[in-house]
Design a protein around this motif. Sequence first.
Motif, PDB file in Angstrom:
ATOM      1  N   GLY A  87       0.847  -1.182   0.000  1.00 41.65           N
ATOM      2  CA  GLY A  87       0.000   0.000   0.000  1.00 41.65           C
ATOM      3  C   GLY A  87       0.884   1.234   0.000  1.00 41.65           C
ATOM      4  N   HIS A  88       0.277   2.382   0.243  1.00 44.95           N
ATOM      5  CA  HIS A  88       1.018   3.643   0.163  1.00 44.95           C
ATOM      6  C   HIS A  88       2.206   3.673   1.116  1.00 44.95           C
ATOM      7  CE1 HIS A  88       1.559   7.949  -0.640  1.00 44.95           C
ATOM      8  NE2 HIS A  88       1.798   8.060   0.650  1.00 44.95           N
ATOM      9  N   SER A 150      -7.501  -0.216   1.841  1.00 43.50           N
ATOM     10  CA  SER A 150      -6.617   0.687   1.111  1.00 43.50           C
ATOM     11  C   SER A 150      -7.190   0.916  -0.275  1.00 43.50           C
ATOM     12  CB  SER A 150      -5.207   0.082   1.002  1.00 43.50           C
ATOM     13  OG  SER A 150      -4.388   0.832   0.112  1.00 43.50           O
TER      14      SER A 150
END
Length: 275
Positions: A87-88, A150
């Motif tokens: 994810g980020h 997410s």
Amino acid sequence: MTHRTRQPARPADGGAPAPVLVAVAHGSRDPEALRTVLALLDRVRDLRPGLDVRLGHIELNRPLLPETLDGLRGSDAVLVPLLLGRGHHVKRDLPARAAAAPGVHTRIAAPLGPHPLLVEALYGRLVEAGWDPADRGGRGAGVVLAAAGSRDPDAARDTRRTARMLAGRLGVPVVPAYASAATPTVPAALRALAAGGRHRAFVASYFTAPGRFASACADAAPGRSAAPLGAHPAMARLVLHRFDRALSASADVPPVTPGPCAPAPADAVSLLASA
């Protein structure tokens, strides 16, 4: 609150200290989250005596990751995200903060999931919550795999893969659900299982440590929710596995020694894909 630390292990030939394992936790306002992460890292130290294990947080708790890295100038560090998918934070925040750390040779390990050891930890927590191991294939049973959520499609793919692996372990349907940023929600997933005749549904907590999202997911199925993964023995083994794989994958790649304004290193980003 206390936890154990060790000095970097130095090779017998008197060379440079061994790489430091820097566990990177998200951080939470729930005080139990920090206690849980510290207990997990103590298990890691017990499994690998002499390994220098440090902690850094992305936000909300100290030490923050930049503080931890600032104390490791001149060292070789492997950042092991205590995060369960891509994810980020894994793709952007960790490489950027590693690149900005002055004088630290950094490598970045893959996130903890998906991996069979995570499935073992999920299974163990479900059994603790009352799941009957003899219920494999039970026609009325089902599980919701509750994750943070997410907008990154890779993160969703990782959660779905873990759900499939857990379904194979349990022999019942496992539906991924999310606390934010994605659908379905945990209540919606529970309703979907019930509509299919799966009225004995448990919630598996796909969180490393307690926190707001983990509590919200557990509240959706009171009495049938497993605890977060926390300091389960399989989690400690997985942290070391990711550490070892990052070192092995980068054996032929020089560690990155970025300046304070350097861009995220390409080789560090590539390590995130290592299983």
